[in-house]
Design a protein around this motif. Structure first.
Motif, PDB file in Angstrom:
ATOM      1  N   PRO A 110       0.840  -1.203   0.000  1.00 30.26           N
ATOM      2  CA  PRO A 110       0.000   0.000   0.000  1.00 30.26           C
ATOM      3  C   PRO A 110       0.875   1.253   0.000  1.00 30.26           C
ATOM      4  O   PRO A 110       1.750   1.395   0.853  1.00 30.26           O
ATOM      5  N   GLY A 112       0.388   5.397  -0.059  1.00 29.06           N
ATOM      6  CA  GLY A 112      -0.571   6.502  -0.026  1.00 29.06           C
ATOM      7  C   GLY A 112      -0.188   7.629  -0.966  1.00 29.06           C
ATOM      8  O   GLY A 112       0.939   7.699  -1.460  1.00 29.06           O
ATOM      9  N   SER A 139      -4.273   1.448  -0.202  1.00 30.03           N
ATOM     10  CA  SER A 139      -3.867   2.212   0.979  1.00 30.03           C
ATOM     11  C   SER A 139      -5.041   2.947   1.621  1.00 30.03           C
ATOM     12  O   SER A 139      -5.942   3.435   0.937  1.00 30.03           O
ATOM     13  N   GLN A 161      -5.630  -1.817   3.317  1.00 30.85           N
ATOM     14  CA  GLN A 161      -4.723  -1.492   4.437  1.00 30.85           C
ATOM     15  C   GLN A 161      -5.356  -0.421   5.299  1.00 30.85           C
ATOM     16  O   GLN A 161      -5.736   0.639   4.823  1.00 30.85           O
ATOM     17  N   TYR A 163      -5.063   2.187   8.586  1.00 33.68           N
ATOM     18  CA  TYR A 163      -4.388   2.857   9.703  1.00 33.68           C
ATOM     19  C   TYR A 163      -5.436   2.969  10.790  1.00 33.68           C
ATOM     20  O   TYR A 163      -6.456   3.639  10.592  1.00 33.68           O
ATOM     21  N   THR A 189      -1.691  -1.670   9.504  1.00 37.49           N
ATOM     22  CA  THR A 189      -0.310  -1.175   9.598  1.00 37.49           C
ATOM     23  C   THR A 189      -0.046  -0.634  10.995  1.00 37.49           C
ATOM     24  O   THR A 189      -0.766   0.248  11.473  1.00 37.49           O
ATOM     25  N   LYS A 312       0.883  -5.582   9.549  1.00 36.35           N
ATOM     26  CA  LYS A 312       2.029  -5.047   8.775  1.00 36.35           C
ATOM     27  C   LYS A 312       2.872  -4.150   9.685  1.00 36.35           C
ATOM     28  O   LYS A 312       2.331  -3.300  10.405  1.00 36.35           O
ATOM     29  N   ASP A 367       8.546  -6.883   2.999  1.00 36.05           N
ATOM     30  CA  ASP A 367       8.894  -5.716   2.183  1.00 36.05           C
ATOM     31  C   ASP A 367       9.977  -4.885   2.847  1.00 36.05           C
ATOM     32  O   ASP A 367      10.476  -5.212   3.926  1.00 36.05           O
ATOM     33  N   GLY A 369      12.914  -2.511   0.762  1.00 33.12           N
ATOM     34  CA  GLY A 369      14.209  -2.626   0.081  1.00 33.12           C
ATOM     35  C   GLY A 369      14.223  -3.514  -1.146  1.00 33.12           C
ATOM     36  O   GLY A 369      15.258  -3.645  -1.782  1.00 33.12           O
ATOM     37  N   ARG A 371      14.107  -4.333  -4.741  1.00 30.98           N
ATOM     38  CA  ARG A 371      14.281  -3.503  -5.940  1.00 30.98           C
ATOM     39  C   ARG A 371      14.288  -4.291  -7.231  1.00 30.98           C
ATOM     40  O   ARG A 371      14.309  -3.696  -8.314  1.00 30.98           O
ATOM     41  N   ARG A 391       8.304   1.419  -3.417  1.00 32.47           N
ATOM     42  CA  ARG A 391       8.728   2.594  -4.197  1.00 32.47           C
ATOM     43  C   ARG A 391       8.912   2.355  -5.698  1.00 32.47           C
ATOM     44  O   ARG A 391       8.518   3.224  -6.478  1.00 32.47           O
TER      45      ARG A 391
HETATM   46  C1  FNR Z   1       4.385   3.894   1.962  1.00 29.47           C
HETATM   47  N1  FNR Z   1       4.053   2.855   2.817  1.00 29.47           N
HETATM   48  C2  FNR Z   1       2.767   2.753   3.296  1.00 29.47           C
HETATM   49  N2  FNR Z   1       2.416   1.704   4.100  1.00 29.47           N
HETATM   50  C3  FNR Z   1       1.148   1.561   4.531  1.00 29.47           C
HETATM   51  O1  FNR Z   1       0.859   0.601   5.218  1.00 29.47           O
HETATM   52  N3  FNR Z   1       0.198   2.489   4.155  1.00 29.47           N
HETATM   53  C4  FNR Z   1       0.477   3.560   3.378  1.00 29.47           C
HETATM   54  O2  FNR Z   1      -0.390   4.363   3.079  1.00 29.47           O
HETATM   55  C5  FNR Z   1       1.814   3.719   2.950  1.00 29.47           C
HETATM   56  N4  FNR Z   1       2.151   4.784   2.187  1.00 29.47           N
HETATM   57  C6  FNR Z   1       3.410   4.880   1.651  1.00 29.47           C
HETATM   58  C7  FNR Z   1       3.707   5.900   0.773  1.00 29.47           C
HETATM   59  C8  FNR Z   1       4.944   5.967   0.178  1.00 29.47           C
HETATM   60  C9  FNR Z   1       5.249   7.058  -0.788  1.00 29.47           C
HETATM   61  C10 FNR Z   1       5.924   4.981   0.480  1.00 29.47           C
HETATM   62  C11 FNR Z   1       7.277   4.988  -0.189  1.00 29.47           C
HETATM   63  C12 FNR Z   1       5.651   3.964   1.358  1.00 29.47           C
HETATM   64  C13 FNR Z   1       5.022   1.768   3.102  1.00 29.47           C
HETATM   65  C14 FNR Z   1       4.929   0.677   2.030  1.00 29.47           C
HETATM   66  O3  FNR Z   1       3.730  -0.043   2.133  1.00 29.47           O
HETATM   67  C15 FNR Z   1       6.102  -0.322   2.122  1.00 29.47           C
HETATM   68  O4  FNR Z   1       6.153  -0.837   3.422  1.00 29.47           O
HETATM   69  C16 FNR Z   1       7.420   0.339   1.753  1.00 29.47           C
HETATM   70  O5  FNR Z   1       7.262   1.105   0.588  1.00 29.47           O
HETATM   71  C17 FNR Z   1       8.501  -0.695   1.539  1.00 29.47           C
HETATM   72  O6  FNR Z   1       9.750  -0.084   1.335  1.00 29.47           O
HETATM   73  P1  FNR Z   1      10.386   0.090  -0.140  1.00 29.47           P
HETATM   74  O7  FNR Z   1      10.699  -1.288  -0.640  1.00 29.47           O
HETATM   75  O8  FNR Z   1       9.401   0.816  -0.973  1.00 29.47           O
HETATM   76  O9  FNR Z   1      11.614   0.895   0.102  1.00 29.47           O
END
Ligand code: FNR
Length: 439
Positions: A110, A112, A139, A161, A163, A189, A312, A367, A369, A371, A391
């Motif tokens: 997810p 946002g 998200s 997901q 919050y 989360t 999560k 999750d 890292g 890539r 990302r």
């Molecule tokens: C997130 N992540 C995240 N997690 C979640 O549970 N709800 C959310 O709304 C968001 N929003 C969010 C926005 C952005 C811009 C990022 C980069 C990340 C965390 C996401 O689900 C996930 O755990 C991470 O992105 C994992 O890390 P990497 O692999 O993207 O570096």
């Protein structure tokens, strides 16, 4: 729009198989991929395509971003150990998850506020995920209401997901909507009960929610709408006066535009005049999360939904064990991509111990890292049942919209498939410690 049936395993397998030859064949007539294949170039291309605020929000982490670096460095401590001379002509990436066979072990995490990357945001992501048969975790901070995201990819596998809000009525309402929208599970989360100290966003004094972005699940929710109306009709509490500058006006217009769901009017003038859009942002900031959440509260979620519940943000083996003992349905190892705590534990380092504690009783999602496909292979070999991408798909979205997300997913799956075959294995399920060498 793709004409591939959502979640069609054969289609998904085709995507991973054909990718390489498709790319080279297209190159003969001069066509290049829409997004860079290399992860660092993908990141750089997104930086060039996005505003500095959008890129900072998506790419940034907490503090000095040591956790982000540690997440990546953890992968460098493992190597794939190839065993040739096995027949790998037929390979199978499918896995079991939540009682169904999934074509691949990939999930979209997810994310946002994807409107920062592209105006079609979650709608584009949902379509891209569906075309590859990859489940998508919608998200809580999405840019579109979950009902619209579900409509964008009917029949596709989706999760919601949450919050955990300070308002139980709102939690119950969101989960009810998720169930009605065909989500297969709820992902709660746990690592964002306070917003992390995000250096890049702080330098720009920029948080998208304060501009009315990323709060579509809230403004479309009847319980939230009532909270906003109650607040708007309460006597004004005063507060600090905001200095009026061109930027304040731009922010006001942005908030007013997002307020249409509350005012019922499409007119910008009406929405600018109404106090509701601004009040919605204030209400959101109040109810968004609660730092009081404890293990005992989680039981309430069972009253709000009959869907499986996945936690999560688990990074400690004892918490994973407790989650299983408490009857939760899945453990999602994550440090939020290093966005919450600087100098936190890298997720790959704790994956083996957590997988050992969980011992196959519930699915383990991983999750932070990931890539590329080789990273996914390592996480699967260390005990993850599914790997979530974050990302990189936001970068694909920012560079080339839905097509960009599709390519990012395709590239990760193709590299995973090729890594599996080159390692001498024929199925994702065969990936285990024997496929790796510790450095
Ligand atoms: C997130 N992540 C995240 N997690 C979640 O549970 N709800 C959310 O709304 C968001 N929003 C969010 C926005 C952005 C811009 C990022 C980069 C990340 C965390 C996401 O689900 C996930 O755990 C991470 O992105 C994992 O890390 P990497 O692999 O993207 O570096």
């Amino acid at each position: 729009m793709s004409n591939v049936a959502p979640n069609d395993p054969a289609a998904a397998r085709g995507i991973s198989r054909r990718t390489q030859s498709d790319i080279y064949r297209a190159g003969i007539s001069g066509a290049l991929p829409a997004v860079p294949i290399d992860a660092q170039k993908l990141d750089a291309a997104a930086e060039a395509a996005l505003t500095k605020e959008a890129y900072a929000y998506i790419a940034g982490g907490a503090g000095g971003e040591a956790t982000m670096r540690a997440n990546r460095a953890a992968f460098d401590r493992w190597q794939v150990w190839p065993r040739p001379l096995h027949d790998v002509a037929t390979r199978d990436l499918s896995v079991e998850f939540l009682g169904r066979t999934r074509p691949t072990p990939l999930l979209l995490a997810p994310l946002g506020v994807m409107e920062l990357a592209h105006p079609e945001a979650d709608l584009a992501v949902a379509r891209a995920a569906a075309s590859a048969g990859v489940p998508y975790a919608i998200s809580n901070q999405a840019s579109f209401p979950m009902e619209r995201i579900a409509q964008a990819a009917p029949g596709a596998a989706r999760l919601f997901q949450l919050y955990w809000s300070a308002s139980d009525e709102l939690n119950a309402s969101l989960l009810g909507r998720a169930e009605a929208s065909g989500c297969e599970a709820i992902v709660v989360t746990l690592d964002t009960h306070l917003l992390g100290w995000r250096t890049r966003d702080l330098d720009l004094a920029y948080l998208p929610f304060t501009r009315g972005m990323g709060i579509a699940q809230y403004t479309s929710d009847p319980v939230f709408q009532q909270l906003v109306k109650d607040r708007a009709s309460a006597p004004a509490a005063g507060g600090d006066a905001v200095k009026v500058t061109p930027k304040t006006i731009a922010a006001g217009v942005s908030i007013a535009r997002k307020g249409a769901a509350l005012t019922g009017s499409r007119s910008l003038r009406d929405n600018l005049r109404s106090p509701l859009p601004r009040t919605a942002v204030e209400t959101f900031l109040d109810v968004f999360s609660t730092p009081r959440l404890t293990w005992d509260d989680l039981a309430n979620a069972r009253e709000w939904t009959s869907l499986p519940i996945i936690l999560k943000g688990i990074v400690h083996p004892d918490d994973a064990e407790r989650a299983v003992d408490a009857g939760l349905d899945g453990v999602w190892i994550s440090n939020h991509g290093g966005r919450q705590i600087d100098r936190s534990v890298p997720t790959l380092d704790v994956l083996p111990e957590i997988a050992e504690k969980v011992a196959g009783r519930v699915p383990v999602v991983f999750d932070s890292g990931v890539r590329g496909g080789a990273d996914a292979a390592i996480a699967l070999a260390l005990g993850a049942d599914l790997v979530a991408l974050g990302r990189p798909y936001a970068y694909g979205l920012g560079i080339a919209g839905e097509a960009g997300v599709r390519e990012v997913i395709r590239n990760v799956l193709a590299e995973l498939d090729i890594t599996l075959g080159l390692a001498g294995l024929t199925s994702a399920g065969e990936l285990d410690r024997d496929a790796l060498r510790a450095v």
